[in-house]
Design a protein around this motif. Structure first.
Motif, short mmCIF file in Angstrom:
data_model
loop_
_atom_site.label_atom_id
_atom_site.label_comp_id
_atom_site.label_asym_id
_atom_site.label_seq_id
_atom_site.Cartn_x
_atom_site.Cartn_y
_atom_site.Cartn_z
N TYR A 199 -28.04 -18.26 4.70
CA TYR A 199 -26.62 -17.95 4.50
C TYR A 199 -26.06 -17.21 5.72
CZ TYR A 199 -27.08 -19.37 -0.35
OH TYR A 199 -27.30 -20.09 -1.50
N LEU A 200 -26.85 -16.26 6.23
CA LEU A 200 -26.42 -15.53 7.43
C LEU A 200 -26.29 -16.49 8.61
CD1 LEU A 200 -25.88 -12.93 9.07
CD2 LEU A 200 -28.36 -12.75 9.40
N TYR A 201 -27.25 -17.38 8.76
CA TYR A 201 -27.25 -18.31 9.88
C TYR A 201 -26.03 -19.23 9.84
CZ TYR A 201 -28.57 -22.32 12.75
OH TYR A 201 -28.56 -23.32 13.67
N VAL B 251 -27.10 -16.85 22.83
CA VAL B 251 -27.65 -15.50 22.89
C VAL B 251 -27.33 -14.70 21.64
CG1 VAL B 251 -27.60 -13.31 24.14
CG2 VAL B 251 -27.53 -15.47 25.41
N VAL B 252 -26.08 -14.71 21.23
CA VAL B 252 -25.63 -13.83 20.15
C VAL B 252 -26.22 -14.23 18.80
CG1 VAL B 252 -23.63 -12.97 18.88
CG2 VAL B 252 -23.51 -13.26 21.37
N LEU B 253 -26.24 -15.52 18.50
CA LEU B 253 -26.72 -15.95 17.18
C LEU B 253 -28.17 -15.53 16.93
CD1 LEU B 253 -25.89 -19.30 15.44
CD2 LEU B 253 -28.14 -18.28 15.24
N PRO B 254 -29.12 -15.85 17.83
CA PRO B 254 -30.50 -15.40 17.57
C PRO B 254 -30.66 -13.89 17.62
CG PRO B 254 -30.32 -16.42 19.74
CD PRO B 254 -29.04 -16.69 19.03
N LEU B 255 -29.87 -13.22 18.49
CA LEU B 255 -29.96 -11.76 18.58
C LEU B 255 -29.57 -11.11 17.26
CD1 LEU B 255 -30.20 -9.07 20.11
CD2 LEU B 255 -27.82 -9.38 20.83
N VAL B 256 -28.42 -11.48 16.73
CA VAL B 256 -27.95 -10.91 15.47
C VAL B 256 -28.90 -11.28 14.33
CG1 VAL B 256 -26.09 -10.89 13.78
CG2 VAL B 256 -25.55 -10.91 16.23
N SER B 257 -29.39 -12.51 14.34
CA SER B 257 -30.29 -12.97 13.28
C SER B 257 -31.54 -12.12 13.21
CB SER B 257 -30.68 -14.44 13.52
OG SER B 257 -29.56 -15.29 13.46
N VAL B 258 -32.16 -11.89 14.36
CA VAL B 258 -33.41 -11.12 14.39
C VAL B 258 -33.15 -9.65 14.08
CG1 VAL B 258 -35.29 -10.32 15.88
CG2 VAL B 258 -34.54 -12.71 15.98
N VAL B 259 -32.11 -9.10 14.66
CA VAL B 259 -31.81 -7.68 14.45
C VAL B 259 -31.49 -7.39 12.99
CG1 VAL B 259 -30.13 -5.85 14.96
CG2 VAL B 259 -31.07 -7.22 16.81
N MET C 95 -32.27 -9.65 10.19
CA MET C 95 -33.21 -10.17 9.21
C MET C 95 -34.57 -9.49 9.22
SD MET C 95 -31.66 -12.13 7.24
CE MET C 95 -33.18 -12.36 6.32
N VAL C 96 -35.09 -9.14 10.38
CA VAL C 96 -36.42 -8.51 10.41
C VAL C 96 -36.40 -7.16 9.68
CG1 VAL C 96 -38.23 -7.54 11.86
CG2 VAL C 96 -37.21 -9.75 12.45
N PRO C 97 -35.46 -6.24 9.99
CA PRO C 97 -35.42 -4.99 9.23
C PRO C 97 -35.10 -5.21 7.75
CG PRO C 97 -34.23 -4.75 11.29
CD PRO C 97 -34.52 -6.21 11.14
N LEU C 98 -34.16 -6.14 7.46
CA LEU C 98 -33.79 -6.40 6.08
C LEU C 98 -35.00 -6.91 5.28
CD1 LEU C 98 -31.55 -6.56 3.94
CD2 LEU C 98 -31.11 -8.92 4.71
N THR C 99 -35.79 -7.77 5.91
CA THR C 99 -36.99 -8.28 5.24
C THR C 99 -38.00 -7.18 5.00
OG1 THR C 99 -36.68 -10.46 6.27
CG2 THR C 99 -38.87 -9.95 5.40
N ILE C 100 -38.22 -6.34 6.00
CA ILE C 100 -39.22 -5.28 5.88
C ILE C 100 -38.79 -4.20 4.89
CG2 ILE C 100 -40.31 -3.37 7.15
CD1 ILE C 100 -40.37 -5.23 9.60
N ILE C 101 -37.49 -3.88 4.89
CA ILE C 101 -37.00 -2.79 4.04
C ILE C 101 -36.78 -3.23 2.59
CG2 ILE C 101 -35.10 -1.16 3.68
CD1 ILE C 101 -34.66 -1.21 6.73
#
Length: 460
Positions: free
Chosen positions: A231-233, A247-255, A257-263
């Motif tokens: 949905y974010l993508y 640049v922006v799409l993968p940057l925002v995605s990783v920044v 989704m990775v914390p959101l997944t871990i938290i």
């Protein structure tokens, strides 16, 4: 079968590519999400050369082909287009018609189907390694064992990465960014945060308390994460200008989704998966005989409906988490009962076609664990034979449950996967063989007596 001609004929009979909202395939079936199932001429599809049967269940129009389905799917993909292949992004109307349960089964099928060869091959290799160690042919301290052991367990360790890729294809997200999200959960620096505590260790992210988990070999967390990411993508893909997407799409995605997944997502997924697996295992522990009867006897019913995929993640999770599983043996009981049923028909019937079909089915199941051709071509067309198979699977499953037989790998029930029963206790393998023999013999005896000498193969 001429795959080009077969693909064209199937496409014509299901209403053309405009009637397809998504498609994928599993080990033996083409699976379509049709916008209007009334446009599909099932009788005509069944007459296409190479088609064994058609099942319109669990929100999907499924066409049973057999183990050559990838070749037919490749031709179908050329005709339909890559935008619909391996993705089942439907409109709201499509999803409504499919139903929630159908959508879940469809998602599970398309996510796990591409990984089946890797899981099956790794499972067999793991079983063979354990067998060679038991026989004294290989030492656990040897380099050979360590290398082959790593090869056999890699698919489970990196399961979050592999599932991220297949989930991205299913939900319509970028596969490489999804794989990156899964890989981040396995990075050594993240694993190091667990310290000696392991699951339940804590840290902070921007001041937010975070409960840490070990995500290697997990199933549920990454699937949930990529579902959310899809949905974010899609939103980012709409709002970010083309000149900045690289640049922006993968940057925002990783920044994000990775914390959101871990938290949030990861811990929920881990605990949720453990609850489901624990519930199933609790039932087996409380009444393993009943579990053996229900699963051993009912597995072929699930297969006939195409919804057996819903149980596979539980088995995979058990093997990945505990190193063994008690459900896999019950599926073996079903398969060997199917072999037994075909054997009973072979011994009684005199018609050349049905005898030939029975032999083919027995060999196919024994070598590749594919029961669909026999189920659809023989059992579903003769209720007495289907009951023979169900009873054989239930009786054999009851014995496997009584003796607590387990499998040390997620494999499909065939002769080639017997090493999955090899363990530290030799009685596990012996009881497995006894249970499967019971399934085969009981089904064969019943099938023999319910089969007429003049029994003929009922063709579509």
């Amino acid at each position: 079968m001429d795959y080009k001609i077969g693909a064209k004929e199937i496409l014509e009979h299901i209403g053309g590519k405009e009637n397809i909202s998504g498609m994928t395939h599993c080990a033996t079936r083409l699976r379509f999400n049709l916008r209007d199932t009334t446009k599909a001429d099932t009788a005509a599809v069944e007459q296409v050369d190479g088609v064994v049967n058609v099942i319109n269940k669990a929100g999907q129009y499924q066409i049973l082909i057999g183990t050559n389905v990838p070749k037919l799917y490749a031709e179908m993909e050329d005709l339909v287009g890559a935008d619909k292949a391996a993705s089942t992004e439907s409109t709201k109307a499509d999803r409504s018609a499919q139903g929630i349960i159908g959508s879940i089964f469809s998602a599970i099928s398309s996510i796990f189907a591409p990984l089946l060869p890797a899981l099956a091959g790794s499972g067999i290799l793991r079983g063979l390694l354990l067998l060679f160690v038991q026989l004294g042919w290989l030492s656990e301290a040897s380099g050979t064992y360590q290398i082959l052991s790593a090869a056999s367990m890699t698919v489970f360790y990196f399961l979050p990465v592999l599932l991220a890729i297949t989930s991205a294809r299913r939900f319509g997200a970028d596969m490489f960014i999804s794989a990156l999200i899964g890989a981040a959960l396995l990075h050594p620096d993240f694993i190091a945060l667990l310290g000696d505590i392991g699951n339940g260790a804590t840290t902070t992210f921007l001041g937010i308390p975070t409960i840490l988990m070990n995500y290697n070999s997990t199933v549920v967390p990454i699937i949930l994460a990529i579902w959310v990411f899809s949905y974010l993508y899609k939103w980012l893909d709409r709002v970010i200008p083309e000149t900045l997407k690289l640049v922006v799409l993968p940057l925002v995605s990783v920044v994000v989704m990775v914390p959101l997944t871990i938290i949030v997502i990861g811990p929920l997924g881990v605990y949720g998966g453990e609850v489901i697996a624990s519930a199933v295992n609790w039932l087996i522990a409380r009444s393993s005989i009943l579990a053996g009867i229900v699963v051993g006897g009912g597995w072929s019913v699930l297969v006939s409906l195409g919804i057996h995929w819903a149980v596979n993640p539980i088995m995979i999770n058990n093997v990945a988490t505990y190193g063994l599983d008690y459900i896999v043996p019950f599926t073996f009981a079903c398969n060997f009962a199917t072999i037994g049923t075909a054997l009973g028909v072979l011994l009684k019937a005199k018609d050349r076609d049905i005898r030939s079909f029975s032999i083919t089915g027995m060999v196919t199941i024994a070598l590749s664990a594919i029961i669909e051709p026999t189920v659809f071509g023989l059992l579903l067309k003769n209720k007495k034979l289907f009951m023979a198979q169900i009873i054989g699977g239930a009786v054999g499953g009851a014995y496997l449950g009584l003796t607590n037989v387990y499998a040390n790998a997620f494999v499909f029930g065939s002769v080639t996967t017997f090493p999955a029963f090899v363990g530290e206790n030799s009685s596990n393998f012996i009881n497995a063989m006894i249970g499967l023999a019971i399934s085969l013999i009981v089904a064969a005896v019943i099938a023999y007596f319910v089969t007429r000498i003049d029994e003929k193969l009922i063709k579509n």
